[in-house]
Design an enzyme around this catalytic site. Structure first.
Site, PDB file in Angstrom:
ATOM      1  N   ALA A  65      -4.967  -4.499   0.999  1.00  0.00           N
ATOM      2  CA  ALA A  65      -5.862  -4.611  -0.159  1.00  0.00           C
ATOM      3  C   ALA A  65      -5.002  -4.355  -1.389  1.00  0.00           C
ATOM      4  O   ALA A  65      -3.926  -3.746  -1.297  1.00  0.00           O
ATOM      5  CB  ALA A  65      -6.965  -3.577  -0.035  1.00  0.00           C
ATOM      6  N   GLY A 108      -5.406  -3.904   4.699  1.00  0.00           N
ATOM      7  CA  GLY A 108      -6.417  -4.958   4.648  1.00  0.00           C
ATOM      8  C   GLY A 108      -5.919  -6.266   5.253  1.00  0.00           C
ATOM      9  O   GLY A 108      -6.722  -7.078   5.731  1.00  0.00           O
ATOM     10  N   GLU A 111      -6.494  -5.915   8.810  1.00  0.00           N
ATOM     11  CA  GLU A 111      -7.952  -5.967   8.989  1.00  0.00           C
ATOM     12  C   GLU A 111      -8.470  -7.402   8.847  1.00  0.00           C
ATOM     13  O   GLU A 111      -9.375  -7.824   9.569  1.00  0.00           O
ATOM     14  CB  GLU A 111      -8.627  -5.030   7.981  1.00  0.00           C
ATOM     15  CG  GLU A 111      -8.336  -3.561   8.315  1.00  0.00           C
ATOM     16  CD  GLU A 111      -8.719  -2.603   7.210  1.00  0.00           C
ATOM     17  OE1 GLU A 111      -8.252  -2.792   6.059  1.00  0.00           O
ATOM     18  OE2 GLU A 111      -9.487  -1.663   7.464  1.00  0.00           O
ATOM     19  N   GLU A 131      -2.488   3.043   5.412  1.00  0.00           N
ATOM     20  CA  GLU A 131      -3.271   3.654   4.325  1.00  0.00           C
ATOM     21  C   GLU A 131      -3.072   5.155   4.217  1.00  0.00           C
ATOM     22  O   GLU A 131      -3.185   5.727   3.143  1.00  0.00           O
ATOM     23  CB  GLU A 131      -4.769   3.361   4.510  1.00  0.00           C
ATOM     24  CG  GLU A 131      -5.181   1.907   4.294  1.00  0.00           C
ATOM     25  CD  GLU A 131      -5.109   1.040   5.540  1.00  0.00           C
ATOM     26  OE1 GLU A 131      -4.444   1.426   6.530  1.00  0.00           O
ATOM     27  OE2 GLU A 131      -5.724  -0.052   5.512  1.00  0.00           O
TER      28      GLU A 131
HETATM   29  C1  HXC Z   1      -0.695  -4.584  -4.579  1.00  0.00           C
HETATM   30  C2  HXC Z   1       1.350  -5.049  -3.657  1.00  0.00           C
HETATM   31  C3  HXC Z   1       0.872  -4.643  -2.373  1.00  0.00           C
HETATM   32  C4  HXC Z   1      -0.482  -4.188  -2.262  1.00  0.00           C
HETATM   33  C5  HXC Z   1       2.934  -5.247  -2.188  1.00  0.00           C
HETATM   34  N1  HXC Z   1       2.618  -5.403  -3.488  1.00  0.00           N
HETATM   35  N2  HXC Z   1       1.903  -4.776  -1.496  1.00  0.00           N
HETATM   36  N3  HXC Z   1       0.552  -5.003  -4.741  1.00  0.00           N
HETATM   37  N4  HXC Z   1      -1.227  -4.171  -3.401  1.00  0.00           N
HETATM   38  N5  HXC Z   1      -1.014  -3.840  -1.106  1.00  0.00           N
HETATM   39  C6  HXC Z   1       3.465  -5.882  -4.571  1.00  0.00           C
HETATM   40  C7  HXC Z   1       4.493  -4.845  -4.959  1.00  0.00           C
HETATM   41  O1  HXC Z   1       3.949  -3.902  -5.838  1.00  0.00           O
HETATM   42  C8  HXC Z   1       5.531  -5.711  -5.626  1.00  0.00           C
HETATM   43  O2  HXC Z   1       5.101  -6.034  -6.929  1.00  0.00           O
HETATM   44  C9  HXC Z   1       5.509  -6.995  -4.807  1.00  0.00           C
HETATM   45  O3  HXC Z   1       4.245  -6.992  -4.138  1.00  0.00           O
HETATM   46  C10 HXC Z   1       6.612  -7.037  -3.770  1.00  0.00           C
HETATM   47  O4  HXC Z   1       6.536  -5.843  -2.992  1.00  0.00           O
HETATM   48  P1  HXC Z   1       7.807  -4.914  -2.714  1.00  0.00           P
HETATM   49  O5  HXC Z   1       7.282  -3.581  -2.346  1.00  0.00           O
HETATM   50  O6  HXC Z   1       8.782  -4.977  -3.847  1.00  0.00           O
HETATM   51  O7  HXC Z   1       8.445  -5.668  -1.453  1.00  0.00           O
HETATM   52  P2  HXC Z   1       9.278  -5.007  -0.263  1.00  0.00           P
HETATM   53  O8  HXC Z   1      10.261  -4.002  -0.795  1.00  0.00           O
HETATM   54  O9  HXC Z   1       9.811  -6.155   0.510  1.00  0.00           O
HETATM   55  O10 HXC Z   1       8.237  -4.188   0.628  1.00  0.00           O
HETATM   56  C11 HXC Z   1       7.185  -4.891   1.312  1.00  0.00           C
HETATM   57  C12 HXC Z   1       6.099  -3.887   1.788  1.00  0.00           C
HETATM   58  C13 HXC Z   1       5.629  -3.034   0.596  1.00  0.00           C
HETATM   59  C14 HXC Z   1       6.696  -2.982   2.898  1.00  0.00           C
HETATM   60  C15 HXC Z   1       4.973  -4.707   2.396  1.00  0.00           C
HETATM   61  O11 HXC Z   1       5.273  -3.906  -0.481  1.00  0.00           O
HETATM   62  C16 HXC Z   1       4.450  -2.163   0.893  1.00  0.00           C
HETATM   63  O12 HXC Z   1       4.581  -1.115   1.531  1.00  0.00           O
HETATM   64  N6  HXC Z   1       3.263  -2.559   0.403  1.00  0.00           N
HETATM   65  C17 HXC Z   1       2.044  -1.790   0.527  1.00  0.00           C
HETATM   66  C18 HXC Z   1       1.518  -1.845   1.921  1.00  0.00           C
HETATM   67  C19 HXC Z   1       0.235  -1.021   2.066  1.00  0.00           C
HETATM   68  O13 HXC Z   1       0.242   0.197   1.852  1.00  0.00           O
HETATM   69  N7  HXC Z   1      -0.860  -1.672   2.391  1.00  0.00           N
HETATM   70  C20 HXC Z   1      -2.152  -1.050   2.542  1.00  0.00           C
HETATM   71  C21 HXC Z   1      -2.870  -1.121   1.248  1.00  0.00           C
HETATM   72  S1  HXC Z   1      -4.408  -0.248   1.268  1.00  0.00           S
HETATM   73  P3  HXC Z   1       6.041  -5.801  -8.226  1.00  0.00           P
HETATM   74  O14 HXC Z   1       5.130  -6.130  -9.360  1.00  0.00           O
HETATM   75  O15 HXC Z   1       6.513  -4.399  -8.166  1.00  0.00           O
HETATM   76  O16 HXC Z   1       7.145  -6.789  -8.029  1.00  0.00           O
HETATM   77  C22 HXC Z   1      -5.407  -1.247   2.156  1.00  0.00           C
HETATM   78  C23 HXC Z   1      -6.771  -0.796   2.553  1.00  0.00           C
HETATM   79  C24 HXC Z   1      -7.326   0.093   1.633  1.00  0.00           C
HETATM   80  O17 HXC Z   1      -5.091  -2.299   2.503  1.00  0.00           O
HETATM   81  C25 HXC Z   1      -8.526   0.715   2.189  1.00  0.00           C
HETATM   82  C26 HXC Z   1      -8.777   2.026   1.598  1.00  0.00           C
HETATM   83  C27 HXC Z   1      -9.835   2.065   0.560  1.00  0.00           C
END
Ligand code: HXC
Length: 257
Positions: A65, A108, A111, A131
């Site tokens: 998400a 997400g 999911e 998360e």
């Molecule tokens: C918003 C995101 C994002 C996310 C990545 N980006 N994941 N933006 N929401 N979930 C953005 C980064 O900020 C970055 O933007 C660009 O995408 C590239 O990501 P990087 O991190 O620079 O790439 P990399 O180093 O290759 O790492 C990839 C990754 C990492 C391991 C997938 O991006 C990551 O850990 N992302 C988050 C994963 C996560 O936690 N997902 C769960 C989300 S919560 P910029 O602008 O900096 O270039 C969820 C459910 C929530 O899904 C439910 C609870 C309410």
């Protein structure tokens, strides 16, 4: 209005939905969810569409998400928007959905794959519910669907540690039905989708509904439900055509409804 966050393409009787927010690794924001649901609800009713393939990029199916969209929301914002409730409409789509996953399917994203009916993963796929690292828990069904799909101990392992699981482990755990070399992922997913779409859409929808019931009903109720809808299929032309074609040693024609 033209969708900005997804691409839509139709190949024969298959609609391919490609998540298209490359700069955010296909993070699922509200706009993307609304576009997807609205397009898919229309196609769901189209007799010319017999299956969906949902995919992302090589690097990410979806990295979760959209953290940036939700990070400053209050409890009341979340509650009154009923944040993520829109995805329920996605799960109500009756045409089968195949998730073709390459790269990250996290939070997400994982999911979303689990809200599809079949998951095919490329060898590069990585699944996880990270998360916990953000101080939250899965919010689009992950604690429920992952547990039903891989069992309690594996779901706990993934959700409590936030670690990622590769395609091979995901297949071994029952999350994924096939692992496919990444350069063949779309082609093989489309082949399966075209095969599904070549059958009677009515029968396919009924079969999907019956399998979906298995996770919610007791065995006795589930088997009774199956038997009743099996009986009901004898009211369709497709049952007559399918069985007649077998007897006549020809390919059935399910195009007439
Ligand atoms: C918003 C995101 C994002 C996310 C990545 N980006 N994941 N933006 N929401 N979930 C953005 C980064 O900020 C970055 O933007 C660009 O995408 C590239 O990501 P990087 O991190 O620079 O790439 P990399 O180093 O290759 O790492 C990839 C990754 C990492 C391991 C997938 O991006 C990551 O850990 N992302 C988050 C994963 C996560 O936690 N997902 C769960 C989300 S919560 P910029 O602008 O900096 O270039 C969820 C459910 C929530 O899904 C439910 C609870 C309410």
């Amino acid at each position: 209005m033209k969708p900005m966050n997804i691409k839509i393409e139709q190949r024969k009787r298959v609609a391919i939905i490609t998540l298209d927010r490359p700069k955010a690794l296909n993070a699922l924001n509200t706009a993307l969810m609304q576009e997807m649901v609205s397009v898919m609800q229309k196609l769901d009713k189209d007799p010319e569409v017999g299956c969906f393939v949902i995919t992302g990029s090589e690097k990410a199916f979806a990295a979760g998400a959209d953290i940036k969209e939700m990070k400053d929301k209050s409890y009341l914002d979340m509650f009154h928007e009923d944040y993520f409730a829109g995805w329920e409409a996605f799960t109500s789509i009756r045409t089968p959905k195949i998730a073709a996953v390459s790269g990250y399917a996290l939070g997400g994203g994982c999911e979303l794959a689990m809200m599809c009916d079949i998951i095919y993963a490329s060898t590069t796929a990585k699944f996880g519910q990270p998360e916990i690292k953000l101080g939250v828990i899965p919010g689009i069904g992950g604690t429920q669907r992952l547990t039903k799909m891989v069992g309690k101990t594996k779901a706990m392992d993934l959700i409590l540690t936030g670690r990622l699981m590769n395609a091979e482990e995901a297949e071994r755990s029952g999350l994924v039905s096939r692992v496919i070399p990444s350069n063949k992922l779309i082609e093989e997913s489309l082949q399966a989708a075209e095969l599904i779409a070549s059958y009677s859409k009515t029968t396919v929808m009924i079969a999907k509904e019956a399998v979906d019931r298995a996770t919610e009903l007791s065995l006795r109720e589930g088997v009774l439900y199956e038997r009743r809808v099996f009986h009901a299929l004898f009211a369709t032309e497709h049952q007559k055509e399918g069985m007649q074609a077998f007897v006549e040693k020809r390919t059935p024609d399910f195009s007439k409804s």
